[in-house]
Design a protein around this motif. Structure first.
Motif, PDB file in Angstrom:
ATOM      1  N   GLN A   1     -79.228 -73.337-116.227  1.00 24.09           N
ATOM      2  CA  GLN A   1     -80.218 -73.886-115.301  1.00 24.09           C
ATOM      3  C   GLN A   1     -79.559 -74.766-114.237  1.00 24.09           C
ATOM      4  O   GLN A   1     -79.914 -74.709-113.065  1.00 24.09           O
ATOM      5  CB  GLN A   1     -81.256 -74.698-116.070  1.00 24.09           C
ATOM      6  N   ILE A   2     -78.600 -75.574-114.665  1.00 27.07           N
ATOM      7  CA  ILE A   2     -77.904 -76.455-113.726  1.00 27.07           C
ATOM      8  C   ILE A   2     -77.163 -75.629-112.682  1.00 27.07           C
ATOM      9  O   ILE A   2     -77.177 -75.938-111.483  1.00 27.07           O
ATOM     10  CB  ILE A   2     -76.932 -77.383-114.474  1.00 27.07           C
ATOM     11  N   ARG A   3     -76.499 -74.560-113.132  1.00 29.68           N
ATOM     12  CA  ARG A   3     -75.766 -73.710-112.190  1.00 29.68           C
ATOM     13  C   ARG A   3     -76.712 -73.084-111.173  1.00 29.68           C
ATOM     14  O   ARG A   3     -76.426 -73.068-109.973  1.00 29.68           O
ATOM     15  CB  ARG A   3     -75.017 -72.617-112.952  1.00 29.68           C
ATOM     16  N   VAL A   4     -77.854 -72.570-111.644  1.00 30.46           N
ATOM     17  CA  VAL A   4     -78.812 -71.949-110.737  1.00 30.46           C
ATOM     18  C   VAL A   4     -79.343 -72.978-109.736  1.00 30.46           C
ATOM     19  O   VAL A   4     -79.450 -72.708-108.536  1.00 30.46           O
ATOM     20  CB  VAL A   4     -79.973 -71.318-111.526  1.00 30.46           C
TER      21      VAL A   4
ATOM     22  N   ARG B   1     -79.808 -65.343-102.011  1.00 30.27           N
ATOM     23  CA  ARG B   1     -79.207 -64.192-102.704  1.00 30.27           C
ATOM     24  C   ARG B   1     -77.686 -64.281-102.691  1.00 30.27           C
ATOM     25  O   ARG B   1     -77.028 -63.986-103.688  1.00 30.27           O
ATOM     26  CB  ARG B   1     -79.652 -62.887-102.033  1.00 30.27           C
ATOM     27  N   ILE B   2     -77.138 -64.713-101.556  1.00 32.40           N
ATOM     28  CA  ILE B   2     -75.683 -64.865-101.466  1.00 32.40           C
ATOM     29  C   ILE B   2     -75.196 -65.921-102.444  1.00 32.40           C
ATOM     30  O   ILE B   2     -74.207 -65.741-103.155  1.00 32.40           O
ATOM     31  CB  ILE B   2     -75.281 -65.236-100.027  1.00 32.40           C
ATOM     32  N   ALA B   3     -75.895 -67.060-102.475  1.00 34.03           N
ATOM     33  CA  ALA B   3     -75.465 -68.163-103.342  1.00 34.03           C
ATOM     34  C   ALA B   3     -75.470 -67.764-104.800  1.00 34.03           C
ATOM     35  O   ALA B   3     -74.592 -68.158-105.572  1.00 34.03           O
ATOM     36  CB  ALA B   3     -76.367 -69.375-103.122  1.00 34.03           C
ATOM     37  N   GLN B   4     -76.470 -66.960-105.206  1.00 35.26           N
ATOM     38  CA  GLN B   4     -76.617 -66.623-106.618  1.00 35.26           C
ATOM     39  C   GLN B   4     -75.991 -65.272-106.967  1.00 35.26           C
ATOM     40  O   GLN B   4     -76.250 -64.737-108.049  1.00 35.26           O
ATOM     41  CB  GLN B   4     -78.101 -66.620-106.975  1.00 35.26           C
ATOM     42  N   ALA B   5     -75.160 -64.735-106.076  1.00 37.72           N
ATOM     43  CA  ALA B   5     -74.540 -63.438-106.332  1.00 37.72           C
ATOM     44  C   ALA B   5     -73.670 -63.496-107.577  1.00 37.72           C
ATOM     45  O   ALA B   5     -72.983 -64.483-107.842  1.00 37.72           O
ATOM     46  CB  ALA B   5     -73.702 -63.015-105.126  1.00 37.72           C
ATOM     47  N   SER B   6     -73.709 -62.411-108.340  1.00 37.86           N
ATOM     48  CA  SER B   6     -72.845 -62.316-109.517  1.00 37.86           C
ATOM     49  C   SER B   6     -71.418 -62.022-109.072  1.00 37.86           C
ATOM     50  O   SER B   6     -71.150 -61.767-107.891  1.00 37.86           O
ATOM     51  CB  SER B   6     -73.336 -61.186-110.428  1.00 37.86           C
ATOM     52  N   ALA B   7     -70.497 -62.043-110.026  1.00 41.82           N
ATOM     53  CA  ALA B   7     -69.099 -61.753-109.693  1.00 41.82           C
ATOM     54  C   ALA B   7     -68.964 -60.349-109.111  1.00 41.82           C
ATOM     55  O   ALA B   7     -68.222 -60.139-108.142  1.00 41.82           O
ATOM     56  CB  ALA B   7     -68.230 -61.904-110.943  1.00 41.82           C
ATOM     57  N   ASP B   8     -69.685 -59.379-109.686  1.00 40.13           N
ATOM     58  CA  ASP B   8     -69.634 -58.008-109.156  1.00 40.13           C
ATOM     59  C   ASP B   8     -70.214 -57.938-107.752  1.00 40.13           C
ATOM     60  O   ASP B   8     -69.688 -57.225-106.889  1.00 40.13           O
ATOM     61  CB  ASP B   8     -70.393 -57.049-110.084  1.00 40.13           C
ATOM     62  N   GLU B   9     -71.289 -58.669-107.526  1.00 42.87           N
ATOM     63  CA  GLU B   9     -71.907 -58.659-106.192  1.00 42.87           C
ATOM     64  C   GLU B   9     -70.989 -59.319-105.166  1.00 42.87           C
ATOM     65  O   GLU B   9     -70.894 -58.854-104.024  1.00 42.87           O
ATOM     66  CB  GLU B   9     -73.255 -59.377-106.243  1.00 42.87           C
ATOM     67  N   ARG B  10     -70.310 -60.383-105.559  1.00 46.25           N
ATOM     68  CA  ARG B  10     -69.349 -61.010-104.647  1.00 46.25           C
ATOM     69  C   ARG B  10     -68.232 -60.040-104.314  1.00 46.25           C
ATOM     70  O   ARG B  10     -67.793 -59.942-103.155  1.00 46.25           O
ATOM     71  CB  ARG B  10     -68.788 -62.290-105.268  1.00 46.25           C
ATOM     72  N   ARG B  11     -67.757 -59.329-105.318  1.00 44.52           N
ATOM     73  CA  ARG B  11     -66.700 -58.347-105.087  1.00 44.52           C
ATOM     74  C   ARG B  11     -67.185 -57.253-104.143  1.00 44.52           C
ATOM     75  O   ARG B  11     -66.445 -56.819-103.243  1.00 44.52           O
ATOM     76  CB  ARG B  11     -66.252 -57.760-106.432  1.00 44.52           C
ATOM     77  N   ARG B  12     -68.425 -56.798-104.284  1.00 45.19           N
ATOM     78  CA  ARG B  12     -68.948 -55.745-103.405  1.00 45.19           C
ATOM     79  C   ARG B  12     -69.044 -56.233-101.957  1.00 45.19           C
ATOM     80  O   ARG B  12     -68.755 -55.481-101.022  1.00 45.19           O
ATOM     81  CB  ARG B  12     -70.323 -55.274-103.893  1.00 45.19           C
ATOM     82  N   ILE B  13     -69.445 -57.491-101.770  1.00 43.04           N
ATOM     83  CA  ILE B  13     -69.534 -58.040-100.420  1.00 43.04           C
ATOM     84  C   ILE B  13     -68.155 -58.029 -99.751  1.00 43.04           C
ATOM     85  O   ILE B  13     -67.995 -57.637 -98.589  1.00 43.04           O
ATOM     86  CB  ILE B  13     -70.113 -59.467-100.459  1.00 43.04           C
ATOM     87  N   ILE B  14     -67.149 -58.441-100.499  1.00 40.00           N
ATOM     88  CA  ILE B  14     -65.796 -58.496 -99.939  1.00 40.00           C
ATOM     89  C   ILE B  14     -65.230 -57.093 -99.750  1.00 40.00           C
ATOM     90  O   ILE B  14     -64.583 -56.797 -98.738  1.00 40.00           O
ATOM     91  CB  ILE B  14     -64.891 -59.357-100.835  1.00 40.00           C
TER      92      ILE B  14
ATOM     93  N   SER C   1     -59.769 -62.094-105.050  1.00 43.63           N
ATOM     94  CA  SER C   1     -61.219 -62.087-105.225  1.00 43.63           C
ATOM     95  C   SER C   1     -61.790 -63.492-105.105  1.00 43.63           C
ATOM     96  O   SER C   1     -61.073 -64.488-105.240  1.00 43.63           O
ATOM     97  CB  SER C   1     -61.592 -61.500-106.596  1.00 43.63           C
ATOM     98  N   ALA C   2     -63.096 -63.548-104.832  1.00 43.99           N
ATOM     99  CA  ALA C   2     -63.802 -64.832-104.743  1.00 43.99           C
ATOM    100  C   ALA C   2     -64.325 -65.184-106.126  1.00 43.99           C
ATOM    101  O   ALA C   2     -65.489 -64.957-106.446  1.00 43.99           O
ATOM    102  CB  ALA C   2     -64.934 -64.736-103.725  1.00 43.99           C
ATOM    103  N   ASP C   3     -63.471 -65.743-106.956  1.00 47.16           N
ATOM    104  CA  ASP C   3     -63.801 -65.988-108.360  1.00 47.16           C
ATOM    105  C   ASP C   3     -64.392 -67.385-108.550  1.00 47.16           C
ATOM    106  O   ASP C   3     -63.684 -68.338-108.889  1.00 47.16           O
ATOM    107  CB  ASP C   3     -62.558 -65.828-109.241  1.00 47.16           C
ATOM    108  N   LEU C   4     -65.688 -67.506-108.307  1.00 45.77           N
ATOM    109  CA  LEU C   4     -66.348 -68.771-108.608  1.00 45.77           C
ATOM    110  C   LEU C   4     -66.298 -69.019-110.115  1.00 45.77           C
ATOM    111  O   LEU C   4     -66.564 -68.103-110.903  1.00 45.77           O
ATOM    112  CB  LEU C   4     -67.805 -68.738-108.155  1.00 45.77           C
ATOM    113  N   PRO C   5     -65.971 -70.220-110.548  1.00 46.55           N
ATOM    114  CA  PRO C   5     -65.980 -70.518-111.984  1.00 46.55           C
ATOM    115  C   PRO C   5     -67.403 -70.535-112.528  1.00 46.55           C
ATOM    116  O   PRO C   5     -68.380 -70.502-111.777  1.00 46.55           O
ATOM    117  CB  PRO C   5     -65.336 -71.901-112.059  1.00 46.55           C
ATOM    118  N   ASP C   6     -67.524 -70.579-113.850  1.00 42.66           N
ATOM    119  CA  ASP C   6     -68.850 -70.605-114.473  1.00 42.66           C
ATOM    120  C   ASP C   6     -69.649 -71.833-114.045  1.00 42.66           C
ATOM    121  O   ASP C   6     -70.876 -71.781-113.947  1.00 42.66           O
ATOM    122  CB  ASP C   6     -68.715 -70.591-116.003  1.00 42.66           C
TER     123      ASP C   6
END
Length: 304
Positions: free
Chosen positions: A87-90, A116-129, A157-162
Protein backbone atom coordinates in the motif's frame (compact mmCIF):
# COMPACT_ATOMS: atom_id res chain seq x y z
CA UNK A 1 -15.14 -1.20 37.19
CA UNK A 2 -18.07 -0.17 35.05
CA UNK A 3 -17.84 0.75 31.37
CA UNK A 4 -17.60 4.48 32.11
CA UNK A 5 -14.59 3.97 34.37
CA UNK A 6 -12.94 1.77 31.73
CA UNK A 7 -13.54 4.50 29.16
CA UNK A 8 -11.86 7.12 31.33
CA UNK A 9 -8.85 4.86 31.98
CA UNK A 10 -8.28 3.96 28.34
CA UNK A 11 -9.50 7.07 26.59
CA UNK A 12 -11.76 5.04 24.31
CA UNK A 13 -15.40 6.04 23.84
CA UNK A 14 -18.01 4.04 25.72
CA UNK A 15 -19.68 3.27 22.40
CA UNK A 16 -16.47 1.67 21.06
CA UNK A 17 -15.93 -0.42 24.19
CA UNK A 18 -19.54 -1.58 24.12
CA UNK A 19 -19.15 -2.63 20.49
CA UNK A 20 -15.93 -4.53 21.21
CA UNK A 21 -17.74 -6.30 24.05
CA UNK A 22 -20.74 -7.16 21.88
CA UNK A 23 -18.54 -8.75 19.18
CA UNK A 24 -16.53 -10.66 21.79
CA UNK A 25 -13.21 -8.89 21.48
CA UNK A 26 -13.27 -7.49 25.03
CA UNK A 27 -15.94 -9.41 26.93
CA UNK A 28 -16.98 -8.05 30.30
CA UNK A 29 -15.72 -9.90 33.36
CA UNK A 30 -19.24 -10.15 34.75
CA UNK A 31 -22.60 -8.39 34.95
CA UNK A 32 -23.93 -6.63 38.00
CA UNK A 33 -27.23 -7.65 39.55
CA UNK A 34 -28.79 -4.77 37.65
CA UNK A 35 -27.32 -6.11 34.40
CA UNK A 36 -24.59 -3.55 33.97
CA UNK A 37 -21.26 -4.58 32.43
CA UNK A 38 -18.35 -4.96 34.83
CA UNK A 39 -14.68 -5.10 33.78
CA UNK A 40 -11.42 -5.99 35.52
CA UNK A 41 -7.69 -5.37 34.97
CA UNK A 42 -7.55 -8.09 32.31
CA UNK A 43 -10.17 -6.16 30.35
CA UNK A 44 -7.89 -3.11 30.29
CA UNK A 45 -4.97 -5.15 28.99
CA UNK A 46 -7.10 -6.79 26.30
CA UNK A 47 -8.69 -3.50 25.27
CA UNK A 48 -5.32 -1.78 24.94
CA UNK A 49 -4.09 -4.69 22.81
CA UNK A 50 -7.11 -4.45 20.53
CA UNK A 51 -6.63 -0.71 20.16
CA UNK A 52 -2.97 -1.18 19.23
CA UNK A 53 -3.80 -3.75 16.55
CA UNK A 54 -6.55 -1.54 15.16
CA UNK A 55 -4.19 1.43 14.97
CA UNK A 56 -1.81 -0.78 12.99
CA UNK A 57 -4.61 -1.43 10.53
CA UNK A 58 -5.65 -5.01 11.37
CA UNK A 59 -9.32 -5.75 10.79
CA UNK A 60 -11.53 -7.06 13.58
CA UNK A 61 -11.74 -10.59 12.17
CA UNK A 62 -7.94 -10.90 12.18
CA UNK A 63 -7.75 -9.49 15.71
CA UNK A 64 -10.27 -12.07 16.87
CA UNK A 65 -8.14 -14.84 15.37
CA UNK A 66 -5.16 -13.56 17.33
CA UNK A 67 -7.09 -13.25 20.58
CA UNK A 68 -9.34 -16.28 20.55
CA UNK A 69 -8.03 -18.82 18.07
CA UNK A 70 -4.37 -18.84 18.91
CA UNK A 71 -3.25 -17.27 15.63
CA UNK A 72 0.48 -16.57 15.68
CA UNK A 73 0.86 -12.83 16.23
CA UNK A 74 4.27 -12.85 14.56
CA UNK A 75 2.83 -14.35 11.38
CA UNK A 76 -0.11 -11.96 11.43
CA UNK A 77 2.20 -8.98 11.95
CA UNK A 78 4.52 -10.09 9.15
CA UNK A 79 1.66 -10.58 6.70
CA UNK A 80 0.17 -7.23 7.59
CA UNK A 81 3.52 -5.48 7.33
CA UNK A 82 3.89 -6.92 3.82
CA UNK A 83 0.43 -5.71 2.84
CA UNK A 84 1.17 -2.26 4.24
CA UNK A 85 4.42 -2.20 2.28
CA UNK A 86 2.48 -2.72 -0.94
CA UNK A 87 0.00 0.00 0.00
CA UNK A 88 2.81 2.40 0.86
CA UNK A 89 4.52 1.74 -2.47
CA UNK A 90 1.29 2.34 -4.40
CA UNK A 91 0.64 5.56 -2.46
CA UNK A 92 4.19 6.75 -3.08
CA UNK A 93 3.77 6.12 -6.81
CA UNK A 94 0.44 7.93 -6.87
CA UNK A 95 1.96 10.85 -5.02
CA UNK A 96 4.76 11.06 -7.56
CA UNK A 97 2.23 11.15 -10.41
CA UNK A 98 0.32 13.94 -8.66
CA UNK A 99 3.55 15.89 -8.11
CA UNK A 100 4.35 15.59 -11.81
CA UNK A 101 0.89 16.85 -12.75
CA UNK A 102 1.08 19.70 -10.23
CA UNK A 103 4.34 20.88 -11.78
CA UNK A 104 2.89 21.45 -15.24
CA UNK A 105 -0.22 22.52 -17.10
CA UNK A 106 -1.89 19.09 -17.19
CA UNK A 107 -5.23 17.62 -18.14
CA UNK A 108 -7.10 14.69 -16.56
CA UNK A 109 -5.75 12.53 -19.39
CA UNK A 110 -2.20 13.55 -18.39
CA UNK A 111 -2.87 12.50 -14.81
CA UNK A 112 -4.18 9.11 -15.94
CA UNK A 113 -1.15 8.56 -18.19
CA UNK A 114 1.33 9.59 -15.52
CA UNK A 115 -0.38 7.37 -12.95
CA UNK A 116 -0.02 4.40 -15.31
CA UNK A 117 3.63 5.26 -15.89
CA UNK A 118 4.32 5.61 -12.17
CA UNK A 119 2.74 2.26 -11.34
CA UNK A 120 4.23 0.35 -14.28
CA UNK A 121 5.52 -3.11 -13.47
CA UNK A 122 9.10 -4.13 -14.23
CA UNK A 123 7.94 -5.77 -17.48
CA UNK A 124 5.99 -2.68 -18.46
CA UNK A 125 9.00 -0.46 -17.78
CA UNK A 126 11.11 -2.74 -19.94
CA UNK A 127 8.53 -2.55 -22.77
CA UNK A 128 8.53 1.25 -22.64
CA UNK A 129 12.31 1.35 -22.97
CA UNK A 130 12.41 -1.39 -25.62
CA UNK A 131 9.86 0.46 -27.73
CA UNK A 132 11.99 3.59 -27.45
CA UNK A 133 15.09 1.76 -28.67
CA UNK A 134 13.13 0.03 -31.44
CA UNK A 135 12.18 3.50 -32.63
CA UNK A 136 15.62 5.13 -32.54
CA UNK A 137 17.50 2.16 -34.02
CA UNK A 138 15.01 1.62 -36.84
CA UNK A 139 16.78 2.10 -40.16
CA UNK A 140 20.24 2.26 -38.63
CA UNK A 141 22.72 0.21 -40.63
CA UNK A 142 22.90 -3.28 -39.10
CA UNK A 143 26.67 -3.51 -38.79
CA UNK A 144 28.32 -5.55 -36.08
CA UNK A 145 29.35 -2.33 -34.36
CA UNK A 146 25.83 -0.88 -34.42
CA UNK A 147 24.34 -4.13 -33.14
CA UNK A 148 26.86 -4.24 -30.30
CA UNK A 149 26.09 -0.63 -29.41
CA UNK A 150 22.32 -1.25 -29.47
CA UNK A 151 22.69 -4.37 -27.33
CA UNK A 152 24.73 -2.43 -24.79
CA UNK A 153 22.08 0.30 -24.59
CA UNK A 154 19.25 -2.22 -24.20
CA UNK A 155 21.09 -4.12 -21.47
CA UNK A 156 20.59 -1.24 -19.01
CA UNK A 157 17.15 -1.52 -17.48
CA UNK A 158 15.12 0.84 -15.29
CA UNK A 159 15.12 -1.41 -12.22
CA UNK A 160 13.10 0.37 -9.57
CA UNK A 161 13.58 -1.39 -6.22
CA UNK A 162 10.64 -2.91 -4.36
CA UNK A 163 10.57 0.14 -2.11
CA UNK A 164 11.68 3.03 -4.34
CA UNK A 165 12.50 6.42 -2.94
CA UNK A 166 10.61 9.51 -4.02
CA UNK A 167 13.61 10.54 -6.11
CA UNK A 168 13.63 7.18 -7.93
CA UNK A 169 9.92 7.35 -8.73
CA UNK A 170 10.24 10.96 -9.90
CA UNK A 171 13.20 9.95 -12.08
CA UNK A 172 11.23 7.10 -13.66
CA UNK A 173 8.29 9.37 -14.51
CA UNK A 174 10.62 11.99 -16.02
CA UNK A 175 12.45 9.30 -18.01
CA UNK A 176 9.28 7.69 -19.38
CA UNK A 177 7.91 11.08 -20.43
CA UNK A 178 11.20 12.05 -22.07
CA UNK A 179 11.32 8.83 -24.08
CA UNK A 180 7.96 9.72 -25.65
CA UNK A 181 9.23 12.98 -27.20
CA UNK A 182 9.27 12.66 -31.03
CA UNK A 183 12.01 15.28 -31.48
CA UNK A 184 14.26 13.48 -29.00
CA UNK A 185 13.80 10.22 -30.86
CA UNK A 186 14.50 11.91 -34.19
CA UNK A 187 17.69 13.47 -32.83
CA UNK A 188 18.99 10.13 -31.57
CA UNK A 189 18.10 8.41 -34.86
CA UNK A 190 20.16 10.99 -36.73
CA UNK A 191 23.07 10.53 -34.32
CA UNK A 192 22.91 6.77 -34.87
CA UNK A 193 22.63 7.12 -38.63
CA UNK A 194 25.73 9.31 -38.80
CA UNK A 195 27.69 7.09 -36.46
CA UNK A 196 26.89 3.77 -38.11
CA UNK A 197 26.18 4.65 -41.74
CA UNK A 198 28.32 2.81 -44.35
CA UNK A 199 31.70 4.50 -44.49
CA UNK A 200 31.06 6.56 -41.37
CA UNK A 201 34.23 7.56 -39.57
CA UNK A 202 34.34 7.98 -35.83
CA UNK A 203 36.11 11.33 -35.57
CA UNK A 204 35.59 12.07 -31.88
CA UNK A 205 36.99 9.31 -29.62
CA UNK A 206 34.39 8.03 -27.15
CA UNK A 207 36.39 5.65 -24.97
CA UNK A 208 36.24 6.30 -21.22
CA UNK A 209 39.92 7.26 -21.04
CA UNK A 210 39.64 9.60 -24.04
CA UNK A 211 36.51 11.26 -22.69
CA UNK A 212 38.02 11.75 -19.24
CA UNK A 213 41.14 13.31 -20.70
CA UNK A 214 39.07 15.63 -22.88
CA UNK A 215 36.66 16.70 -20.10
CA UNK A 216 39.49 17.27 -17.61
CA UNK A 217 41.41 19.43 -20.09
CA UNK A 218 38.37 21.50 -21.07
CA UNK A 219 37.17 21.83 -17.47
CA UNK A 220 40.51 23.20 -16.34
CA UNK A 221 40.52 25.80 -19.12
CA UNK A 222 36.84 26.69 -18.81
CA UNK A 223 36.76 26.98 -15.02
CA UNK A 224 39.82 29.21 -14.85
CA UNK A 225 38.53 31.40 -17.67
CA UNK A 226 41.38 30.53 -20.03
CA UNK A 227 42.43 33.54 -22.10
CA UNK A 228 43.82 31.19 -24.76
CA UNK A 229 41.17 28.57 -25.64
CA UNK A 230 42.92 28.11 -29.00
CA UNK A 231 45.72 26.25 -27.19
CA UNK A 232 43.18 23.79 -25.80
CA UNK A 233 41.61 23.33 -29.23
CA UNK A 234 45.00 22.70 -30.84
CA UNK A 235 45.94 20.14 -28.20
CA UNK A 236 42.63 18.28 -28.56
CA UNK A 237 42.76 18.33 -32.36
CA UNK A 238 46.37 17.15 -32.33
CA UNK A 239 45.32 14.02 -30.47
CA UNK A 240 42.12 13.47 -32.42
CA UNK A 241 43.76 13.91 -35.82
CA UNK A 242 46.44 11.40 -34.84
CA UNK A 243 43.77 8.91 -33.73
CA UNK A 244 41.85 9.41 -36.99
CA UNK A 245 45.01 9.20 -39.11
CA UNK A 246 44.15 12.51 -40.76
CA UNK A 247 45.80 15.93 -40.87
CA UNK A 248 44.44 18.62 -38.59
CA UNK A 249 43.07 20.76 -41.38
CA UNK A 250 39.93 22.82 -42.00
CA UNK A 251 37.98 19.80 -43.27
CA UNK A 252 38.65 17.76 -40.15
CA UNK A 253 37.77 20.64 -37.85
CA UNK A 254 34.53 21.23 -39.75
CA UNK A 255 33.59 17.55 -39.43
CA UNK A 256 34.46 17.52 -35.73
CA UNK A 257 32.36 20.65 -35.17
CA UNK A 258 29.39 19.06 -36.98
CA UNK A 259 29.72 15.84 -34.96
CA UNK A 260 29.92 17.69 -31.64
CA UNK A 261 27.01 19.99 -32.54
CA UNK A 262 24.83 16.95 -33.25
CA UNK A 263 25.87 15.21 -30.05
CA UNK A 264 25.14 18.17 -27.76
CA UNK A 265 21.75 16.87 -26.67
CA UNK A 266 21.09 17.49 -22.96
CA UNK A 267 18.33 14.87 -22.93
CA UNK A 268 20.77 12.14 -23.97
CA UNK A 269 22.89 12.98 -20.95
CA UNK A 270 19.79 13.31 -18.79
CA UNK A 271 18.82 9.77 -19.81
CA UNK A 272 21.89 8.37 -18.07
CA UNK A 273 21.53 10.66 -15.08
CA UNK A 274 17.97 9.42 -14.55
CA UNK A 275 19.07 5.81 -15.02
CA UNK A 276 21.66 6.40 -12.31
CA UNK A 277 19.01 7.62 -9.89
CA UNK A 278 16.62 4.77 -10.72
CA UNK A 279 19.27 2.07 -10.38
CA UNK A 280 21.05 3.58 -7.37
CA UNK A 281 24.31 4.31 -9.22
CA UNK A 282 26.66 7.15 -8.30
CA UNK A 283 25.49 10.50 -9.68
CA UNK A 284 26.59 11.33 -13.25
CA UNK A 285 27.82 14.93 -13.56
CA UNK A 286 26.80 17.05 -16.52
CA UNK A 287 29.36 17.63 -19.28
CA UNK A 288 27.20 19.29 -21.95
CA UNK A 289 28.54 22.74 -21.03
CA UNK A 290 32.08 21.43 -21.52
CA UNK A 291 31.30 20.29 -25.07
CA UNK A 292 29.50 23.55 -25.84
CA UNK A 293 32.52 25.55 -24.63
CA UNK A 294 34.89 23.50 -26.78
CA UNK A 295 32.62 23.77 -29.83
CA UNK A 296 32.56 27.55 -29.51
CA UNK A 297 36.35 27.64 -29.14
CA UNK A 298 36.82 25.25 -32.06
CA UNK A 299 34.74 27.40 -34.41
CA UNK A 300 36.69 30.47 -33.37
CA UNK A 301 40.08 28.80 -33.93
CA UNK A 302 41.34 28.29 -37.50
CA UNK A 303 43.44 25.27 -38.35
CA UNK A 304 47.18 25.79 -38.31
Amino acid sequence: MNIGELSRLTGLPVKTIRYYSDVGLVPEAERSQAGYRRYDHGSIVRLEFVRTLRELGLDLATIRQVLDRGADLREVAAAHASALGIQIRVLRLRRAALRAVAGRDSSPADLERLARIAQASADERRRIIDEFFDSIFAGVNETAESQEFAAGMRSVSADLPDEPTDAQVDAWIELAEMLRAPDFRARLREMGRRSFAPGARRIVPTGPADLKWFIDLVAEAQDRGSPAPAAVVDEVMRRWSAAAGRPDDADLRREVAEAIELSIEPRAERYWQLMAVINGWPPIPSTMHRWAWFLSALRATPSR
